[in-house]
Design a protein around this motif. Sequence first.
Motif, short mmCIF file in Angstrom:
data_model
loop_
_atom_site.label_atom_id
_atom_site.label_comp_id
_atom_site.label_asym_id
_atom_site.label_seq_id
_atom_site.Cartn_x
_atom_site.Cartn_y
_atom_site.Cartn_z
N LEU A 1 0.85 -1.38 -0.12
CA LEU A 1 0.04 0.13 -0.10
C LEU A 1 0.83 1.22 0.16
O LEU A 1 0.57 2.09 -0.87
N HIS A 2 1.87 1.42 0.77
CA HIS A 2 2.76 2.51 0.92
C HIS A 2 3.34 2.71 -0.28
O HIS A 2 3.69 3.80 -0.76
N ASN A 3 3.82 1.73 -0.94
CA ASN A 3 4.46 1.76 -2.61
C ASN A 3 3.64 2.24 -3.55
O ASN A 3 4.09 2.80 -4.56
N ILE A 4 2.31 1.91 -3.41
CA ILE A 4 1.38 2.26 -4.42
C ILE A 4 1.27 3.86 -4.38
O ILE A 4 1.17 4.66 -5.32
N VAL A 5 1.20 4.17 -3.12
CA VAL A 5 1.13 5.81 -2.94
C VAL A 5 2.32 6.39 -3.36
O VAL A 5 2.20 7.57 -3.93
N GLU A 6 3.41 5.95 -2.94
CA GLU A 6 4.68 6.50 -3.50
C GLU A 6 4.70 6.43 -4.94
O GLU A 6 5.44 7.12 -5.63
N GLY A 7 4.38 5.32 -5.58
CA GLY A 7 4.26 5.36 -7.12
C GLY A 7 3.49 6.44 -7.79
O GLY A 7 3.73 7.00 -8.77
N MET A 8 2.43 6.64 -7.04
CA MET A 8 1.60 7.90 -7.59
C MET A 8 2.23 9.24 -7.58
O MET A 8 2.08 9.96 -8.34
#
Length: 243
Positions: free
Chosen positions: A113-120
């Motif tokens: 979840l954290h990396n999805i936000v960072e990817g965005m």
Amino acid sequence: MGIIITFILGIFLVLGAVIVKLAKNSKKIEQLSIAIALGTMVSLVALDLIPELLETFHGSGLLLAAVMVLVGIGVLKVLDHFIPDHEDGHGEEEQTEENVIHIGMISAVAIILHNIVEGMAVYSIAAESARVGILVALGVGLHNIPMGMLMYSTLKGDSRKKQILIFGSAAVSTLIGGILMACISPILNEFVIGSLICLALGMLIYIIFFELIPHLLHSKNKILTLAGVVLGIIIILISSCLE
């Protein structure tokens, strides 16, 4: 260009796994990986996520943010009961292999979840300036290395099929974030991004206090634990400067 950059971020997770795989003393590397992850996560919470939360939510909005953080904690608490092979350590006994696997699985959920936000976030920056996007991606990637170390060292005792599924999902999570941002950026607002940050913050808080700290308190090599935590903090400070 933004999609390519978010894809490359997954390589840093793989790099962390390679470091652990090539290491000879697996038990010490496992403990060091968990300690580095603790330092990394604490620094992320203090230097990254909380400031972002305070910037996004103001006044009465902070109450809503706090509720969403609690929801993030609650989500992992519920998942905790459905993830098998969890056994708490007692006294000075070493944590069991099942407990270590459990830490890896519960951490993977928050990392994804954290990396999805960072990817965005990385995609948004790269869309404006590829050069700045690359620098930010380098900073994000640096703190993905200890995450890869944590996941590989804790999941290596699990089945190969499950390792591939979990690690593969985490490795492409920043790419997923970039693709999501490319698709929904016209309708995405600050509130939605802030909500995702709150959920990620709650999950990391749960892992720090209910998984990593209890595990490391039972470790015998306190100096190695301290060195790992300090190294994790240093990695985040360096990556923050690059961002």
